[in-house]
Design an enzyme around this catalytic site. Structure first.
Site, mmCIF file in Angstrom:
data_model
loop_
_atom_site.group_PDB
_atom_site.id
_atom_site.type_symbol
_atom_site.label_atom_id
_atom_site.label_comp_id
_atom_site.label_asym_id
_atom_site.label_seq_id
_atom_site.Cartn_x
_atom_site.Cartn_y
_atom_site.Cartn_z
ATOM 1 N N GLU A 1 11.721 87.671 -18.950
ATOM 2 C CA GLU A 1 10.353 87.446 -19.430
ATOM 3 C C GLU A 1 9.695 88.707 -20.050
ATOM 4 O OE1 GLU A 1 11.690 84.441 -16.768
ATOM 5 O OE2 GLU A 1 11.418 86.566 -16.356
ATOM 6 N N ASP B 1 19.171 87.219 -16.622
ATOM 7 C CA ASP B 1 18.096 86.736 -15.755
ATOM 8 C C ASP B 1 16.829 87.567 -15.949
ATOM 9 O OD1 ASP B 1 16.823 85.251 -13.811
ATOM 10 O OD2 ASP B 1 18.390 85.519 -12.315
ATOM 11 N N ASP C 1 13.143 78.987 -11.668
ATOM 12 C CA ASP C 1 13.271 78.749 -10.229
ATOM 13 C C ASP C 1 12.348 77.619 -9.773
ATOM 14 O OD1 ASP C 1 15.092 80.809 -10.199
ATOM 15 O OD2 ASP C 1 13.607 82.321 -9.702
#
Length: 941
Positions: free
Chosen positions: A548, A545, A622
């Site tokens: 980035e 997760d 998300d």
């Protein structure tokens, strides 16, 4: 001998011509242009139909690409002088290079131009970051008027065809940037750069003060901003004049009015804007909360996103100088800290806008790869030759995945799985999301014993239920933890977040940072920690997760760079976009080395070119629980897949929840909409590469969404079971991904390239060769428009009714059913009902053959969970239908593997205009044949 002589001749030519502005050897041609800023341009065939182009204003270095694999073979080519030009020729392509300017043109062997650089379109601008010198880079290509462009990764602004459009390529939650495009002209471009990149217009969007602004009283220089701090009483906190709308990040929100309470607020900006140039202005609306914007009373966007996770909307307006345009932006933040911004790009020459352009913030040289193919699949195959093959995912991964944010205890997770099995709802994977550790131990990879007293026992019980478990693993570590210290003492932690005492959102807020995944030894340590703490528990898959990396959500891009700098290789400005690639590499290579031979499975929130070689799938972040976001997933998933990365998924139902759904009462309109939204999204998700449900409260298990007798429950169960019935088809697509570099989720242009009507269609797609998927994305819609591509007839999957191609038609879409259509020539293998992917052998198989055109399909099978397929341990059964002879040929089986069915049954069901057979499992009557691996001809009559 001939090959050796060829290379000797090339070497001689290179030596003999070195004084004439170019050199050549057995690997590449280098041209030294007489004009322009590039001192040297190198043309190197990577394969006969893949060409590497590099241009430098200085000198070439030997720094290897993070994206492109090392070249493994010599590619024969010739070089000929043609006056002003040099012509490099392989067995598949010609490349023409100007000796004066270094401009490159790509041609087929007949001399027809495929793509060419624009004269003067290559630029370098010297720059420096953290004492490291580099260049801002740009390359422009001329684009033909009749082509469509796809790829660039996954973006959420409802854009499908990128011809003439702009996209900023950086990584962000819900945004995955991949610098690769594929054209309907059957070529592709991979821009090999890791810095922030802009496709199209190289300029950043500018503030709205580029217009003449007028407030509601007509005074020049500003808009009227009205801040209401209580929507119930409509109390005005302050009215002030503002020349920008820029609350986009944690730095600019500091400019909010002091003392303003945003929890129940509404802010409106209103006035007139007057352009300084004629032409098309392209607007970018950055929004969280509820946002509406009007230009001259025309609603341009009506959006919602949760306060902490903004998104973007794009629109354009053709404007004239001397004319005022009324602007109104209405914003309900829907939270204490929220984000809003409005920016625009001023007009450019339409001829320039239609071209293909890549600009990057930092690099040592321009590097790109041009490739062609017989079709768009061939182009993507060449992309994977460059950047790595995608694996066959484990068969269980093609089943249903249940997740939520989050299972807080061991009992919650096991209880959920037990409920699935009790209700006989098929499932293969359950997910343990974040925060299973102690509150102050992020990065420990250790379960909190109070909530998870027996992690190994929990995993064992999951496996006893014939399911798998994936666990969330972040590259984030709290200050003071053992794993943080292991990285930090080697210089592998990004220190800026520690120095600035940045605290995260876990109460009361903890200081931590991310490790430097660019450092090879740091990647190895990351895997070692996982291998020591989590792998022995029996975890089946890894959820990487926030890759980035999201060190601080909603930081400005400049501060994000500071937070991840320096990297092992240099300034983060130069390596901004490739973190997820590096992080996945460490886990994949570690498990391939230290594991038990099982296939690596990684789910990651960010991605980059080459990710497919590391056993990864990417999800769209998300996203919000709104119809708008559901619709946006369709072009986002298609373009991601057409960027060469075949495994994509999304949070079915959306992750971030509108407050109105959290406490919706039985019988309320909000609960009705919640159920329908999840139902429609579930229908769509059953035809994504991965079938995965996830989100915040309300819980997303179908038995929490609705009762068994509700149409929502019935529909979701139907599509779940349909997915499993189609497992022979699904897994064959996985086999094709590896063996044929296939793309599962396909823009219509891939299969119907000659039909230009499909180029802009962003709400239909092909899932493999047999299904045209038409999601329903509007509340209470019971029909929708569908375009049926030409040169094919189409069948309704549910009824078997035939439909001619080349027309648009409004089709039925009842609550419980999403429109699905099958083209003539399709062959669909359908297996038995399953509770999990490997429950039964796929025997017998119902083989639906859709008559009207020739067709073929390969049934692929292997050992399902290991890498023996890389060693040739797999089998293929080819099916070929001949329309003229009205005959299906089940061909000789190719290959073998342990556990293979030596003999089996096929129930062949011919579907035609005169025999409209719908999908009816266990009821369809066909021609039953016994198959022992040798050819069988099955006539339709």
């Amino acid at each position: 001998m001939k090959r050796l002589l060829f290379f000797v001749l090339i070497a001689v030519v290179g030596w003999s011509c070195s004084g004439r502005g170019w050199t050549s050897d057995e690997d590449a041609l280098i041209v030294y242009p007489r004009e322009g800023k590039a001192k040297a341009v190198k043309i190197e065939p990577f394969d006969d139909d893949i060409i590497s182009v590099s241009a430098t204003p200085d000198k070439f270095d030997d720094e290897p690409s993070l994206v492109v694999l090392p070249k493994t073979k010599k590619v024969p080519f010739t070089v000929a002088e043609k006056g002003e030009f040099l012509l490099l020729t392989t067995s598949r392509l010609q490349v023409e290079i100007s000796r004066t300017s270094g401009t490159v043109r790509f041609l087929d062997l007949s001399g027809n131009a495929i793509l060419q650089e624009q004269a003067g379109g290559r630029t370098f601008k010297a720059m420096q970051v953290d004492g490291v010198k580099g260049y801002e880079l740009r390359q422009i290509f001329e684009s033909s008027d009749d082509e469509a462009i796809y790829g660039l990764g996954q973006h959420q602004a409802h854009e499908m065809n990128y011809k003439g459009k702009n996209e900023e390529l950086f990584q962000y939650n819900t945004k995955v940037s991949i610098p690769f495009i594929v054209s309907t002209k059957n070529y592709g471009l991979l821009w090999d750069n890791y810095s922030l990149t802009r496709y199209g217009d190289p300029r950043p969007y500018g503030q709205i003060n580029q217009f003449k602004l007028y407030d509601t009283d007509g005074k020049e220089g500003r808009l009227t901003a009205t801040y209401i701090d209580n929507v119930a009483t409509n109390h005005v906190f302050i009215v002030r004049n503002e020349s920008t709308i820029d609350y986009e990040n944690l730095e600019t929100v500091k400019n909010f009015p002091d003392g303003m309470d945003f929890n129940n607020a509404k802010i409106t900006w209103e006035g007139d804007i007057e352009p300084l140039e004629d032409g098309v202005y392209r607007f970018l609306l950055y929004y969280a909360g509820y946002t509406k914007i009007w230009i001259d009373d025309e609603l341009k966007a009506d959006r919602w996103r949760t306060a902490w996770n903004p998104s973007v909307a794009k629109f354009q307006v053709d404007m004239q100088t001397g004319k005022k345009y009324h602007l109104k932006l209405e914003w309900i933040p829907d939270g204490g800290v929220s984000y809003i911004g409005l920016k625009a790009l001023s007009p450019v020459d339409p001829e320039m806008q239609k071209n293909i352009s890549f600009y990057s913030e930092m690099g040592n040289r321009i590097d790109y790869y041009f490739m062609t193919g017989d079709n768009m699949d061939g182009v993507i195959a060449n992309y994977r030759e460059l950047t790595g093959k995608a694996q066959v995912m484990p068969k269980w991964a093609m089943g249903f995945w249940q997740s939520r944010e989050r299972y807080k205890t061991q009992d919650e997770l096991l209880g959920t799985l037990n409920e699935f099995r009790k209700r006989r709802i098929p499932i293969d994977n359950i997910v343990q999301d974040w925060f299973y550790w102690k509150a102050d131990q992020w990065g420990s990879h250790e379960f909190d014993p109070e909530r998870f007293p027996d992690p190994k026992g929990m995993v064992d019980k999951v496996h006893e239920q014939h399911a798998h478990i994936m666990i969330s693993v972040w590259p984030k570590f709290y200050l003071g933890t053992e794993h943080f210290d292991e990285f930090d003492r080697n210089g592998w932690m990004y220190r800026k977040a520690i120095e600035d005492s940045i605290r995260d959102w876990v109460y009361p807020g903890y200081i931590g940072s991310f490790y430097d995944a660019y450092a090879p030894a740091a990647r190895q340590l990351f895997w070692q920690q996982i291998h020591e703490h989590l792998y022995p528990l029996g975890m089946d898959a890894w959820w990487l997760d926030a890759t980035e990396p999201d060190i601080l959500s909603n930081a400005s891009v400049d501060y994000r760079k500071a937070l991840m700098s320096p990297t092992f290789y240099g300034p983060s400005t130069a390596y901004f976009n490739a973190y997820a690639l590096m992080n996945a590499q460490g886990v994949y290579e570690g498990q391939r080395r230290d594991g038990k031979g099982e296939r690596v499975f990684i789910l990651t929130r960010s991605g980059f070119a080459g990710m497919q070689r590391y056993g990864t799938a990417t999800w769209s972040g998300d996203i919000g629980t709104v119809w708008e976001d559901m619709k946006a997933q369709i072009p986002a998933g298609i373009n991601f897949s057409m960027s060469g990365l075949p495994y994509w998924t999304m949070d079915i139902g959306g992750f971030c929840v509108e407050k109105r759904y959290e406490n919706a009462k039985e019988g309320s309109e909000d609960l009705n909409e919640w159920r329908e939204l999840n139902t429609r999204w579930y229908q769509f998700g059953a035809f994504a590469p991965l079938f995965r449900v996830h989100g915040q409260y309300p819980y997303r298990e179908i038995f929490h969404i609705a009762s068994e007798n509700h149409p929502a429950y019935r529909s979701m169960l139907y599509y779940n079971k349909l997915r499993y019935r189609l497992m022979p088809y699904m897994y064959s697509l996985c086999g094709a991904v590896y063996h044929h570099d296939y793309t599962m989720m396909r823009g219509l242009a891939m299969d119907f390239t000659s039909d230009t009507e499909v180029y802009g269609i962003d709400d239909q797609y092909m899932f493999g060769p047999a299904f045209m998927v038409c999601p329903v994305y509007e509340y209470k819609a019971r029909n929708r428009d569908v375009y049926f591509p030409e040169n094919k007839g189409w069948y309704n999957f549910y009824t078997g009714q035939h439909q001619e191609g080349g027309i648009k038609k409004r089709v039925d879409a009842p609550y419980e059913q999403m429109p699905l259509f099958v083209p003539e020539g399709a062959i669909i293998p359908v297996g038995p009902e399953l509770q999990y992917a490997n429950e039964k052998k796929p025997d017998p198989i119902d083989l639906y053959v859709y008559m009207g055109a020739d067709g073929s399909f390969e049934l692929y099978e292997d050992e399902n969970v290991n890498y023996n397929y890389e060693k040739g341990r797999f089998a293929i059964i080819p099916f070929t239908y001949n329309e003229k002879e009205k005959k299906l040929v089940i061909g000789d089986r190719e290959g073998e593997f342990d556990g293979m069915l030596e003999s089996r049954k096929f129930n062949v069901i011919f579907v035609s205009k005169n025999n409209p057979v719908g999908f009816k499992p266990d009821m369809a009557k066909g021609i039953l044949v016994e198959y022992d691996g040798t050819r069988i001809d099955v006539p339709a009559n």
